[in-house]
Motif scaffolding. Sequence first.
Motif, mmCIF file in Angstrom:
data_model
loop_
_atom_site.group_PDB
_atom_site.id
_atom_site.type_symbol
_atom_site.label_atom_id
_atom_site.label_comp_id
_atom_site.label_asym_id
_atom_site.label_seq_id
_atom_site.Cartn_x
_atom_site.Cartn_y
_atom_site.Cartn_z
ATOM 1 N N LYS A 180 31.389 -73.856 -28.569
ATOM 2 C CA LYS A 180 32.234 -74.398 -29.639
ATOM 3 C C LYS A 180 31.941 -75.887 -29.672
ATOM 4 C CE LYS A 180 36.205 -73.109 -27.871
ATOM 5 N NZ LYS A 180 37.663 -72.818 -27.759
ATOM 6 N N ALA A 197 32.225 -79.566 -31.624
ATOM 7 C CA ALA A 197 32.854 -80.408 -32.644
ATOM 8 C C ALA A 197 31.956 -81.605 -32.914
ATOM 9 C CB ALA A 197 34.224 -80.877 -32.174
ATOM 10 N N ALA A 251 37.173 -77.984 -28.618
ATOM 11 C CA ALA A 251 35.725 -77.877 -28.414
ATOM 12 C C ALA A 251 35.317 -77.735 -26.946
ATOM 13 C CB ALA A 251 35.030 -79.098 -29.015
#
Length: 304
Positions: free
Chosen positions: A62, A64, A236
Amino acid sequence: MKTGDNTMENKNGVDSKYVVSGDEGRCSEEVIIKAENLYFSYDDEKTYSLDGFSLEIKRGRKIAFLGANGAGKSTFFLTLNGIHKLADGHLEVDGEEVKYDKKSLMKLRSKVGIVFQDPDNQLFSASVRQEISFGAMNMGMSQEEAEEAVNKVVEKLLIGPFVHKATHALSGGQKKQVSIADVLVMMPKIVILDEPASSLDPKHTTIVNGIIEMMVNEGITVLVSTHDVNYAYGWADEVVVVDQGKVLMHDKPRAVFHNKEVLKKANLEKPMVLEFYDRLVDKGVVEKSKYTPRTVEELDELIK
């Protein structure tokens, strides 16, 4: 080969003191995106929106992306599925070099899906079902296969109550759900979301965030561009800070938001949870923890 003024030296294209350390248990060590000294210009190489951009992203993360408007985040995203053709550099996605012939681009775009900030820039079919079906049919699925894929996505994304509506009659939140469905029906390996919660009400923000978590749990690598440092810090696995067409820093959220020099250069604020935690430590209310809290719940546990 254009070299430019790029001081980033290790294989990830970031300063060695900023290298990502450690991985979440669900994440793979396999590199799914590899960008080396990417250059792209909107004005015939007078200025570069990507100016020696280098980055490696491993599967299942994940990520960001933070940075000012015009820093190069969206430009990089659009190179990942071939919308923008690079002026120079080497880009690999899922182990294959990005190429620009029709066959290669179709294959690339089945792997990399982009959900734009404004759904109206993405939706074009008359009805929701037609809209979602388009991607599946475009991939060469049979009518039966496409229908099955659409039904699965409609169920997962809670689109059933408005699947037969006209797209123009949907609310902003519903349009966002459909634009994500457009991408997921093609079963991508990477999904990119540009400001996914922009202009959404709390209800649809929760729905979209739930969809993002579902994608991650299914093994999709998710890249999110956001200006919300609180969201990036809490959500994130890794944060990429982009500045003037380069990767300024790529690391765990705690490391990024503790780096005053990077925050100042990128004009980023410290997340509220981290700011509050640091103040509590300074006042002696809580002891400094090895693992800095990233959410309100984690901070609450320390205070208890």
